[in-house]
Design a protein around this motif. Structure first.
Motif, PDB file in Angstrom:
ATOM      1  N   PRO A  39      39.295  41.686  32.732  1.00 42.70           N
ATOM      2  CA  PRO A  39      39.163  41.892  34.177  1.00 42.70           C
ATOM      3  C   PRO A  39      39.972  40.929  35.023  1.00 42.70           C
ATOM      4  CG  PRO A  39      37.202  40.846  33.280  1.00 42.70           C
ATOM      5  CD  PRO A  39      38.051  41.245  32.107  1.00 42.70           C
ATOM      6  N   ARG A  40      40.283  39.736  34.510  1.00 41.00           N
ATOM      7  CA  ARG A  40      41.069  38.773  35.294  1.00 41.00           C
ATOM      8  C   ARG A  40      42.096  38.108  34.392  1.00 41.00           C
ATOM      9  NH1 ARG A  40      38.862  37.526  40.219  1.00 41.00           N
ATOM     10  NH2 ARG A  40      36.755  38.264  40.591  1.00 41.00           N
ATOM     11  N   ALA A  55      43.935  41.526  37.376  1.00 43.75           N
ATOM     12  CA  ALA A  55      44.871  42.387  36.663  1.00 43.75           C
ATOM     13  C   ALA A  55      44.760  43.807  37.196  1.00 43.75           C
ATOM     14  CB  ALA A  55      44.551  42.374  35.172  1.00 43.75           C
ATOM     15  N   VAL A  56      45.834  44.562  37.097  1.00 45.71           N
ATOM     16  CA  VAL A  56      45.734  45.969  37.464  1.00 45.71           C
ATOM     17  C   VAL A  56      44.971  46.714  36.380  1.00 45.71           C
ATOM     18  CG1 VAL A  56      47.846  45.950  38.832  1.00 45.71           C
ATOM     19  CG2 VAL A  56      47.965  46.504  36.388  1.00 45.71           C
ATOM     20  N   VAL A  77      46.218  50.761  39.146  1.00 52.49           N
ATOM     21  CA  VAL A  77      45.605  50.531  40.452  1.00 52.49           C
ATOM     22  C   VAL A  77      45.143  49.085  40.565  1.00 52.49           C
ATOM     23  CG1 VAL A  77      44.837  52.935  40.593  1.00 52.49           C
ATOM     24  CG2 VAL A  77      43.267  51.194  39.715  1.00 52.49           C
ATOM     25  N   HIS A  78      45.038  48.621  41.807  1.00 50.52           N
ATOM     26  CA  HIS A  78      44.453  47.324  42.084  1.00 50.52           C
ATOM     27  C   HIS A  78      42.936  47.501  42.115  1.00 50.52           C
ATOM     28  CE1 HIS A  78      48.402  45.725  43.017  1.00 50.52           C
ATOM     29  NE2 HIS A  78      48.606  46.723  43.846  1.00 50.52           N
ATOM     30  N   PRO A  79      42.182  46.818  41.255  1.00 55.20           N
ATOM     31  CA  PRO A  79      40.750  47.086  41.142  1.00 55.20           C
ATOM     32  C   PRO A  79      39.938  46.756  42.389  1.00 55.20           C
ATOM     33  CG  PRO A  79      41.402  45.290  39.681  1.00 55.20           C
ATOM     34  CD  PRO A  79      42.654  45.847  40.255  1.00 55.20           C
ATOM     35  N   ASP A  80      40.370  45.799  43.186  1.00 57.95           N
ATOM     36  CA  ASP A  80      39.547  45.397  44.331  1.00 57.95           C
ATOM     37  C   ASP A  80      39.374  46.526  45.337  1.00 57.95           C
ATOM     38  OD1 ASP A  80      39.012  42.815  43.406  1.00 57.95           O
ATOM     39  OD2 ASP A  80      40.927  42.091  44.156  1.00 57.95           O
ATOM     40  N   ASP A  81      40.443  47.264  45.629  1.00 55.49           N
ATOM     41  CA  ASP A  81      40.347  48.344  46.613  1.00 55.49           C
ATOM     42  C   ASP A  81      40.800  49.688  46.059  1.00 55.49           C
ATOM     43  OD1 ASP A  81      43.066  47.965  46.394  1.00 55.49           O
ATOM     44  OD2 ASP A  81      43.385  47.503  48.511  1.00 55.49           O
ATOM     45  N   SER A  83      43.629  50.700  45.302  1.00 54.32           N
ATOM     46  CA  SER A  83      44.902  51.180  45.834  1.00 54.32           C
ATOM     47  C   SER A  83      45.910  51.316  44.701  1.00 54.32           C
ATOM     48  CB  SER A  83      45.425  50.235  46.911  1.00 54.32           C
ATOM     49  OG  SER A  83      45.657  48.941  46.370  1.00 54.32           O
ATOM     50  N   LEU A  84      46.841  52.225  44.881  1.00 54.16           N
ATOM     51  CA  LEU A  84      47.809  52.526  43.835  1.00 54.16           C
ATOM     52  C   LEU A  84      48.842  51.418  43.710  1.00 54.16           C
ATOM     53  CD1 LEU A  84      48.837  54.676  41.796  1.00 54.16           C
ATOM     54  CD2 LEU A  84      50.235  55.590  43.664  1.00 54.16           C
ATOM     55  N   ALA A  85      49.063  50.947  42.478  1.00 51.27           N
ATOM     56  CA  ALA A  85      50.107  49.968  42.202  1.00 51.27           C
ATOM     57  C   ALA A  85      51.345  50.662  41.653  1.00 51.27           C
ATOM     58  CB  ALA A  85      49.615  48.914  41.217  1.00 51.27           C
ATOM     59  N   THR A  86      51.168  51.481  40.614  1.00 49.20           N
ATOM     60  CA  THR A  86      52.286  52.178  39.984  1.00 49.20           C
ATOM     61  C   THR A  86      51.830  53.548  39.503  1.00 49.20           C
ATOM     62  OG1 THR A  86      53.147  50.071  39.165  1.00 49.20           O
ATOM     63  CG2 THR A  86      54.062  52.072  38.186  1.00 49.20           C
TER      64      THR A  86
END
Length: 352
Positions: A39-40, A55-56, A77-81, A83-86
């Motif tokens: 997770p981190r 981490a994504v 994705v970025h786990p916090d929100d 949102s799409l990373a790639t």
């Protein structure tokens, strides 16, 4: 209070738009399947500041081409929100060769770490002359952390005495419910092709299997979640989560007929609980807050859940309208298990 889901993206949803120049992927983001990574992770800069960087997460999903053939793609994705990373345009896993059990479509079920490898369990389809397809469960294995996969031979689960018409959409997890067999799997057992107005429609409930190594599976015919009535036609994507009170299961249920057109027959989220991880009792449709409204990405349907524990929160990924046509979103799972009470089958009450 009972279990409930707090929607995190009430109107637009977390929607993946397929690449416009990709002929292999023009629609859908079906059956979101998160790869459980560490997770981190520490970074050199973050270590100097005493910080950690998230981490994504890699999420596998089924995207379809213009022939309605699905392949497995991946998004980070970025786990916090969330949102799409790639968005990765090339398939992580493609359909099989002519004659293979997965030659006409595949979709993800579960991705888990087994030792130093990643096992990606999936559903494979092969078209038939008399019915639309035959479903089977397969697995592909990654030696490089989930970047590439190689299929492990033929199907792990297919037609057999306890699986008359095949199996699909597996959820694999660690369990101590079957001593000596630390891998458990809930999957859809196909039992019938019902003729609805002259068209064959699949009928399936949920069944359990166990394994010592994640590859050789033993079906447990007495551990199942049956259909609620003859009006119910399908139970799918049984996500399980161990809690202080026992086990929670989330799955989706639909009606037997007209589930593509009739709002009350479409997939909706159902909860079930168990003390031992094998014998589950349905407790009813799980509440969504705020309730999906007309025009929302999930206002017509909620389907294919996956439970994702993440520190002090628990997420549920799920698809919305059109079996994932409008992408997928997520909700936060809260609450405790209510007393067992049979839910109303689709078509016999108000759909969530």
């Amino acid at each position: 209070m009972p279990w409930s889901l707090t929607r995190q993206n009430t109107h637009s949803g977390f929607i993946l738009i397929p690449p416009t120049d990709n002929p292999l992927w023009i629609s859908h983001a079906q059956a979101p399947t998160m790869l459980p990574l560490d997770p981190r992770r520490d970074t050199a800069e973050g270590a100097q500041k005493g910080e950690e960087e998230r981490a994504v997460w890699r999420i596998f999903l089924a995207g379809r081409d213009r022939h309605n053939t699905s392949r497995i793609f991946a998004a980070d994705v970025h786990p916090d929100d969330m949102s799409l990373a790639t968005l990765h345009p090339d398939p992580v896993l493609d359909v099989g060769a002519p004659g293979a059990f997965d030659e006409h479509g595949i979709g993800p079920g579960t991705a888990i770490a087994v030792g130093g490898r990643i096992f990606l369990y999936y559903m494979g389809l092969s078209r038939k002359s008399d019915v639309p397809y035959r479903p089977n469960v397969g697995v592909a294995i990654s030696e490089d952390g989930g970047r590439s996969f190689e299929k492990f031979g033929g199907p792990l689960l297919g037609p057999s005495p306890h699986l008359p018409l095949g199996a699909g959409l597996p959820t694999v997890f660690a369990t101590d419910a079957t001593p000596g067999r630390p891998f458990g799997m809930w999957f859809s057992r196909f039992t019938e092709w019902a003729m609805i107005e002259g068209k064959p429609e699949p009928v399936y409930d949920l069944l359990y299997a166990s394994s010592a190594d994640g590859l050789d599976w033993q079906v447990h015919p007495d551990a199942n979640v049956p259909l609620a009535s003859r009006d119910e036609g399908g139970l799918v994507r049984a996500a399980v989560h161990r809690t202080a009170e026992g086990w929670l299961m989330l799955f989706t249920a639909r009606g037997r007929a007209h589930f593509r057109e009739d709002a009350e027959q479409r997939y909706r989220l159902i909860a079930a609980t168990s003390a031992d991880g094998l014998n589950f009792t349905r407790t009813g449709a799980i509440g969504l807050d705020p309730v999906p409204a007309a025009g929302d990405w999930d206002g017509e349907m909620q389907a294919y859940p996956q439970i994702v524990p993440d520190g002090n929160r628990t997420l549920v990924l799920y698809n919305g309208n059109g079996f994932g046509r409008d992408g997928f979103g997520y909700a936060l799972l809260t609450g405790t298990a209510p007393a067992a009470a049979q839910d109303t089958a689709p078509g016999q009450g108000t759909a969530t």
